[in-house]
Design an enzyme around this catalytic site. Structure first.
Site, PDB file in Angstrom:
ATOM      1  N   ARG A   9      47.932  74.384  68.429  1.00 52.36           N
ATOM      2  CA  ARG A   9      46.818  74.816  67.587  1.00 52.36           C
ATOM      3  C   ARG A   9      47.365  75.464  66.330  1.00 52.36           C
ATOM      4  O   ARG A   9      48.244  76.304  66.402  1.00 52.36           O
ATOM      5  CB  ARG A   9      45.937  75.829  68.331  1.00 52.36           C
ATOM      6  CG  ARG A   9      45.307  75.227  69.543  1.00 52.36           C
ATOM      7  CD  ARG A   9      44.412  76.203  70.276  1.00 52.36           C
ATOM      8  NE  ARG A   9      44.090  75.619  71.564  1.00 52.36           N
ATOM      9  CZ  ARG A   9      43.283  76.164  72.464  1.00 52.36           C
ATOM     10  NH1 ARG A   9      42.705  77.326  72.218  1.00 52.36           N
ATOM     11  NH2 ARG A   9      43.053  75.564  73.608  1.00 52.36           N
ATOM     12  N   SER A  69      39.623  74.261  71.065  1.00 56.65           N
ATOM     13  CA  SER A  69      38.751  74.942  72.017  1.00 56.65           C
ATOM     14  C   SER A  69      37.774  75.907  71.345  1.00 56.65           C
ATOM     15  O   SER A  69      36.986  75.496  70.511  1.00 56.65           O
ATOM     16  CB  SER A  69      39.608  75.653  73.053  1.00 56.65           C
ATOM     17  OG  SER A  69      38.816  76.159  74.069  1.00 56.65           O
ATOM     18  N   HIS A  70      37.911  77.189  71.673  1.00 57.60           N
ATOM     19  CA  HIS A  70      36.968  78.197  71.177  1.00 57.60           C
ATOM     20  C   HIS A  70      37.362  78.726  69.799  1.00 57.60           C
ATOM     21  O   HIS A  70      36.643  79.541  69.232  1.00 57.60           O
ATOM     22  CB  HIS A  70      36.921  79.354  72.170  1.00 57.60           C
ATOM     23  CG  HIS A  70      38.295  79.908  72.421  1.00 57.60           C
ATOM     24  ND1 HIS A  70      39.207  79.247  73.191  1.00 57.60           N
ATOM     25  CD2 HIS A  70      38.912  80.998  71.937  1.00 57.60           C
ATOM     26  CE1 HIS A  70      40.344  79.927  73.198  1.00 57.60           C
ATOM     27  NE2 HIS A  70      40.197  80.995  72.440  1.00 57.60           N
ATOM     28  N   ASP A 124      31.911  76.599  75.325  1.00 61.25           N
ATOM     29  CA  ASP A 124      32.761  76.743  74.141  1.00 61.25           C
ATOM     30  C   ASP A 124      32.876  75.409  73.393  1.00 61.25           C
ATOM     31  O   ASP A 124      32.233  74.418  73.758  1.00 61.25           O
ATOM     32  CB  ASP A 124      34.149  77.297  74.514  1.00 61.25           C
ATOM     33  CG  ASP A 124      35.011  76.290  75.262  1.00 61.25           C
ATOM     34  OD1 ASP A 124      34.445  75.380  75.884  1.00 61.25           O
ATOM     35  OD2 ASP A 124      36.256  76.417  75.215  1.00 61.25           O
ATOM     36  N   ASP A 143      35.012  72.957  73.153  1.00 62.01           N
ATOM     37  CA  ASP A 143      35.378  71.715  73.838  1.00 62.01           C
ATOM     38  C   ASP A 143      34.746  71.597  75.217  1.00 62.01           C
ATOM     39  O   ASP A 143      35.119  70.707  76.004  1.00 62.01           O
ATOM     40  CB  ASP A 143      36.904  71.548  73.914  1.00 62.01           C
ATOM     41  CG  ASP A 143      37.583  72.630  74.734  1.00 62.01           C
ATOM     42  OD1 ASP A 143      37.052  73.753  74.782  1.00 62.01           O
ATOM     43  OD2 ASP A 143      38.632  72.354  75.335  1.00 62.01           O
ATOM     44  N   ASP A 152      34.787  73.309  78.015  1.00 58.26           N
ATOM     45  CA  ASP A 152      35.414  73.602  79.306  1.00 58.26           C
ATOM     46  C   ASP A 152      35.147  75.030  79.786  1.00 58.26           C
ATOM     47  O   ASP A 152      35.446  75.361  80.926  1.00 58.26           O
ATOM     48  CB  ASP A 152      36.925  73.272  79.306  1.00 58.26           C
ATOM     49  CG  ASP A 152      37.705  74.001  78.247  1.00 58.26           C
ATOM     50  OD1 ASP A 152      37.097  74.735  77.439  1.00 58.26           O
ATOM     51  OD2 ASP A 152      38.940  73.840  78.201  1.00 58.26           O
ATOM     52  N   ARG A 153      34.586  75.872  78.909  1.00 63.92           N
ATOM     53  CA  ARG A 153      34.301  77.252  79.329  1.00 63.92           C
ATOM     54  C   ARG A 153      32.822  77.434  79.633  1.00 63.92           C
ATOM     55  O   ARG A 153      31.980  76.682  79.145  1.00 63.92           O
ATOM     56  CB  ARG A 153      34.684  78.238  78.229  1.00 63.92           C
ATOM     57  CG  ARG A 153      36.148  78.245  77.934  1.00 63.92           C
ATOM     58  CD  ARG A 153      36.492  79.380  76.996  1.00 63.92           C
ATOM     59  NE  ARG A 153      37.928  79.389  76.754  1.00 63.92           N
ATOM     60  CZ  ARG A 153      38.615  80.431  76.334  1.00 63.92           C
ATOM     61  NH1 ARG A 153      37.985  81.574  76.093  1.00 63.92           N
ATOM     62  NH2 ARG A 153      39.906  80.353  76.146  1.00 63.92           N
ATOM     63  N   THR A 212      48.549  82.085  83.499  1.00 58.24           N
ATOM     64  CA  THR A 212      47.406  81.683  82.676  1.00 58.24           C
ATOM     65  C   THR A 212      47.539  80.230  82.225  1.00 58.24           C
ATOM     66  O   THR A 212      48.618  79.790  81.850  1.00 58.24           O
ATOM     67  CB  THR A 212      47.332  82.621  81.453  1.00 58.24           C
ATOM     68  OG1 THR A 212      47.034  83.926  81.937  1.00 58.24           O
ATOM     69  CG2 THR A 212      46.276  82.183  80.468  1.00 58.24           C
ATOM     70  N   GLU A 267      39.560  81.374  85.830  1.00 64.01           N
ATOM     71  CA  GLU A 267      40.250  82.356  85.004  1.00 64.01           C
ATOM     72  C   GLU A 267      39.225  83.349  84.467  1.00 64.01           C
ATOM     73  O   GLU A 267      38.041  83.021  84.334  1.00 64.01           O
ATOM     74  CB  GLU A 267      40.937  81.665  83.823  1.00 64.01           C
ATOM     75  CG  GLU A 267      42.010  80.690  84.235  1.00 64.01           C
ATOM     76  CD  GLU A 267      42.809  80.215  83.023  1.00 64.01           C
ATOM     77  OE1 GLU A 267      43.899  80.753  82.809  1.00 64.01           O
ATOM     78  OE2 GLU A 267      42.333  79.333  82.289  1.00 64.01           O
ATOM     79  N   SER A 300      38.924  84.152  81.575  1.00 66.27           N
ATOM     80  CA  SER A 300      38.559  83.748  80.222  1.00 66.27           C
ATOM     81  C   SER A 300      37.416  82.731  80.227  1.00 66.27           C
ATOM     82  O   SER A 300      37.386  81.844  79.402  1.00 66.27           O
ATOM     83  CB  SER A 300      39.781  83.158  79.530  1.00 66.27           C
ATOM     84  OG  SER A 300      40.322  82.107  80.323  1.00 66.27           O
ATOM     85  N   LYS A 342      39.233  72.817  83.492  1.00 69.38           N
ATOM     86  CA  LYS A 342      38.060  73.630  83.762  1.00 69.38           C
ATOM     87  C   LYS A 342      36.846  72.904  83.200  1.00 69.38           C
ATOM     88  O   LYS A 342      36.976  72.060  82.304  1.00 69.38           O
ATOM     89  CB  LYS A 342      38.204  75.034  83.191  1.00 69.38           C
ATOM     90  CG  LYS A 342      38.565  75.129  81.728  1.00 69.38           C
ATOM     91  CD  LYS A 342      38.850  76.586  81.386  1.00 69.38           C
ATOM     92  CE  LYS A 342      39.112  76.781  79.916  1.00 69.38           C
ATOM     93  NZ  LYS A 342      40.558  76.804  79.607  1.00 69.38           N
TER      94      LYS A 342
HETATM   95  C1  VG1 Z   1      43.358  81.425  76.629  1.00 72.10           C
HETATM   96  C2  VG1 Z   1      42.864  82.012  77.928  1.00 72.10           C
HETATM   97  C3  VG1 Z   1      43.342  81.159  79.083  1.00 72.10           C
HETATM   98  C4  VG1 Z   1      42.875  79.711  78.869  1.00 72.10           C
HETATM   99  C5  VG1 Z   1      43.338  79.210  77.527  1.00 72.10           C
HETATM  100  C6  VG1 Z   1      42.811  77.830  77.212  1.00 72.10           C
HETATM  101  O1  VG1 Z   1      44.763  81.401  76.623  1.00 72.10           O
HETATM  102  O2  VG1 Z   1      43.287  83.343  78.078  1.00 72.10           O
HETATM  103  O3  VG1 Z   1      42.849  81.699  80.278  1.00 72.10           O
HETATM  104  O4  VG1 Z   1      43.383  78.879  79.875  1.00 72.10           O
HETATM  105  O5  VG1 Z   1      42.885  80.089  76.499  1.00 72.10           O
HETATM  106  O6  VG1 Z   1      41.435  77.796  77.238  1.00 72.10           O
HETATM  107  P1  VG1 Z   1      45.639  82.528  75.879  1.00 72.10           P
HETATM  108  O7  VG1 Z   1      47.059  82.072  76.047  1.00 72.10           O
HETATM  109  O8  VG1 Z   1      45.163  82.580  74.465  1.00 72.10           O
HETATM  110  O9  VG1 Z   1      45.340  83.803  76.594  1.00 72.10           O
HETATM  111  V1  VG1 Z   1      40.614  76.859  76.109  1.00 72.10           V
HETATM  112  O10 VG1 Z   1      38.975  76.846  76.541  1.00 72.10           O
HETATM  113  O11 VG1 Z   1      41.022  77.584  74.737  1.00 72.10           O
HETATM  114  O12 VG1 Z   1      41.372  75.362  76.198  1.00 72.10           O
HETATM  115 CO    CO Z   2      37.941  75.404  75.724  1.00 69.28          CO
END
Ligand code: VG1
Ligand code: CO
Length: 582
Positions: free
Chosen positions: A18, A119-120, A301, A303, A305-306, A370, A397, A399, A410
């Site tokens: 990213r 993602s988010h 979110d 994409d 998945d959340r 994670t 998770e 998150s 997810k």
């Molecule tokens: C974050 C979350 C983690 C999750 C990851 C991807 O990672 O804490 O639990 O699996 O995002 O989710 P990090 O390394 O920033 O803490 V997603 O929905 O962004 O693909």
């Molecule tokens: Co996501």
């Protein structure tokens, strides 16, 4: 072949690469990474001329252009068949479902997929873009493949592209076949419906009739916020087309390339429109609302998945949500019909609420680092690694990620349907008063106790300073162990390390933990998904068996102060004020 040279900083994080969109759009940036993935995949033994490469994304800015580039590069790397989500859209769980479930007209299956998403993280020309690669099991590329990819990015000299391959019209379902100049081979790019395979799978998992009956009760109303991400078309397919709800149950369900200028992150801070409708403020406290409040609210979110789950003026923390779903799993056909749930897993910073349920129900239990890739091996333990079978399996998770072994990612809409299925099972008689989300969670607490929990994020801090802060805590683990801090004693301070029980691989430096003698925990990690700068995550947890009705902030007041002292973020990063609390 197009000449190029390595570009710094192409190390994939928790979930792919990213970066700022402009960086991705700069010369060779995307192509270098994509070629590095192709080389790693091909070196790993995948014959990309057999089977199908899937491509889709969350619809953010540059999604459409990146898809055309990847197709042209795929052709040059030997790919003969592509599946592309209509309008370039495929949610992360839908990619996983489609890789696993879809067969082409000749029975061909997908060997892997590029998912274009950050993602988010916000989208748009001045925000973030991202890309990740999933393998044949539908899950995120394993660690070794990402390490090989990263190594390739550091030595790349050229990439392969067929600039003359025609642009594919991704708006229209259908297939385009292009013959090679010598007429010997051909390449087919097929645009597929984004929701088809995923929705078909969901229908086999849940009791849609029971959910429909719940949704049709006079005293039940719901609302689902897709936050202008990719989830919109999926929420429409499920709730309007399949479950017969009016379109008014959908919020922000038209995907936009900048997510409407918002932050498509389903939590109390960023899903503020929905949170207000559900009668809450950003701290989860009740606010006055004119008019009726829905019985059930959820958000996704960028994409898809959340998930965030809300009842009327009631927020379900993701860790509690996981525990409640595990405790009630056998009311969902996917689990009950396969002999009942067998194993559960949570990521290390996720609260221990689910641990208590696993113990009570005698389920195999795992604590992983994670990121979803660690769950995949556990789910594939029997079918790929010929080890013990841990399925049916649920994992999650803190998150806002929850899922099961139906896919290898997810799955936001899965979690929403899981909650509705559990609610339906708790409300078998429509003439009786509604058993609410709040009722279910409170009953759970009264049985298992409550894990008070919060996560503080410090976004956009200086990377070098944040790293120095983590290094200091890592260096001090031995001297911190055994220390008394306020009314707590640090039983163990360490840096979390995970040995994968399925393939034996080791993941190190997964987070600094302060494990108190009474079971409370303080954890620090640096985010692996920040597009730029660094994000410090601080996780705080305390278990209470009796005092179930405190506010989270008062229950965690002393531990929070101790946490800020232990890390000394004020000195290192110049702030003690988080940007987001969840
Ligand atoms: C974050 C979350 C983690 C999750 C990851 C991807 O990672 O804490 O639990 O699996 O995002 O989710 P990090 O390394 O920033 O803490 V997603 O929905 O962004 O693909
Ligand atoms: Co996501």
């Amino acid at each position: 072949m197009t000449k190029t040279s390595p570009i710094d900083g192409q190390k994939p994080g928790t979930s792919g690469l990213r970066k700022k969109t402009k960086e991705f759009m700069s010369e060779n940036y995307l192509s270098n990474f994509v070629q590095s993935v192709f080389d790693a995949v091909i070196d790993g033994g995948t014959d990309v001329s057999k089977g199908v490469l899937m491509i889709g994304g969350d619809g953010r800015y540059f999604n459409d252009k990146a898809i055309q580039i990847i197709i042209k590069m795929g052709v040059a790397n030997g790919v003969k068949k592509f599946w592309i989500g209509q309008d370039g859209l495929l949610s992360t769980p839908a990619v996983s479902a489609t890789v696993r479930e879809r067969s082409g007209s000749d029975g061909e299956k997908s060997f892997g997929a590029f998912i274009l998403t950050a993602s988010h993280n916000p989208g748009g020309p001045d925000e973030d873009f991202g890309i990740k690669y999933n393998t044949q099991n539908g899950g995120p590329a394993p660690e070794y493949l990402m390490q090989a990819t990263f190594a390739n990015t550091k030595s790349i000299k050229s990439y392969k592209i067929c600039p003359d391959f025609p642009e594919i019209d991704i708006a229209k379902i259908g297939s385009t076949t292009v013959a090679s100049e010598d007429g010997i081979s051909s390449v087919t790019a097929e645009v597929i419906p984004s929701a088809e395979n995923h929705v078909a799978l969901l229908k086999t998992i849940f009791d849609f009739n029971a959910i429909k009956a719940l949704l049709n009760r006079d005293d039940f109303t719901m609302i689902y916020d897709s936050m202008h991400g990719v989830n919109g078309p999926y929420s429409k397919a499920v709730f309007v087309d399949e479950l017969g709800q009016p379109e008014s149950v959908l919020m922000n369900h038209i995907p936009k390339d900048d997510f409407g200028g918002g932050h498509a992150d389903p939590n109390l801070t960023y899903a503020k429109e929905l949170v207000a409708i559900m009668g809450l403020d950003r701290k989860g406290a009740k606010i006055d609302v004119a008019g009726p409040i829905p019985s059930f609210g959820a958000a996704a979110d960028g994409d898809g998945d959340r998930n965030m789950i809300l009842g009327t003026q009631f927020f379900v923390t993701p860790s509690d949500s996981l525990a409640v779903l595990v405790a009630n799993a056998n009311s969902i056909p996917f689990f009950s019909s396969r002999g009942g749930l067998k194993a559960v897993a949570r990521s290390m910073p996720t609260s221990g609420a689910v641990d208590l349920v696993a113990k009570d129900l005698n389920l195999d239990f795992f604590e992983t680092p994670t990121g979803w890739k660690f769950f995949g091996n556990l789910m594939d333990s029997a079918c790929v690694f010929k080890g013990k079978d841990y399925t049916p399996f649920i994992c999650g998770e803190e998150s806002f990620g929850t899922g099961s072994d139906h896919v290898r990612e997810k799955d936001g809409i899965w979690a929403v349907l899981a909650w509705l299925n559990v609610l339906a099972a708790n409300n078998p008689d429509a003439s009786k008063p509604l058993v609410t989300v709040e009722d279910i969670v409170k009953k759970h607490w009264s049985k298992y106790g409550r894990n008070y929990y919060c996560r503080w994020d410090f976004e956009g801090v200086d990377k070098a300073k944040a790293t120095a802060m983590m290094d200091k805590m890592r260096a001090d683990t031995a001297s911190n162990t055994g220390r008394t801090v306020g009314s707590y004693t640090i039983a163990t301070a360490d840096d979390f390390r995970y040995t994968d029980p399925v393939d034996g691989s080791v993941a190190q430096k997964q987070g600094i933990r302060f494990l108190m003698s009474d079971g409370s925990r303080i954890i620090f990690r640096l985010s692996g998904t920040a597009g730029s700068g660094a994000t410090v995550r601080m996780y705080i947890e305390q278990y209470e068996s009796e005092k179930l009705d405190q506010t989270v902030s008062s229950a965690l007041e002393e531990l929070t102060k101790i946490a800020l002292d232990l890390c000394d973020i004020k000195t290192f990063c110049g702030t003690e004020t988080p940007t987001v609390i969840t």
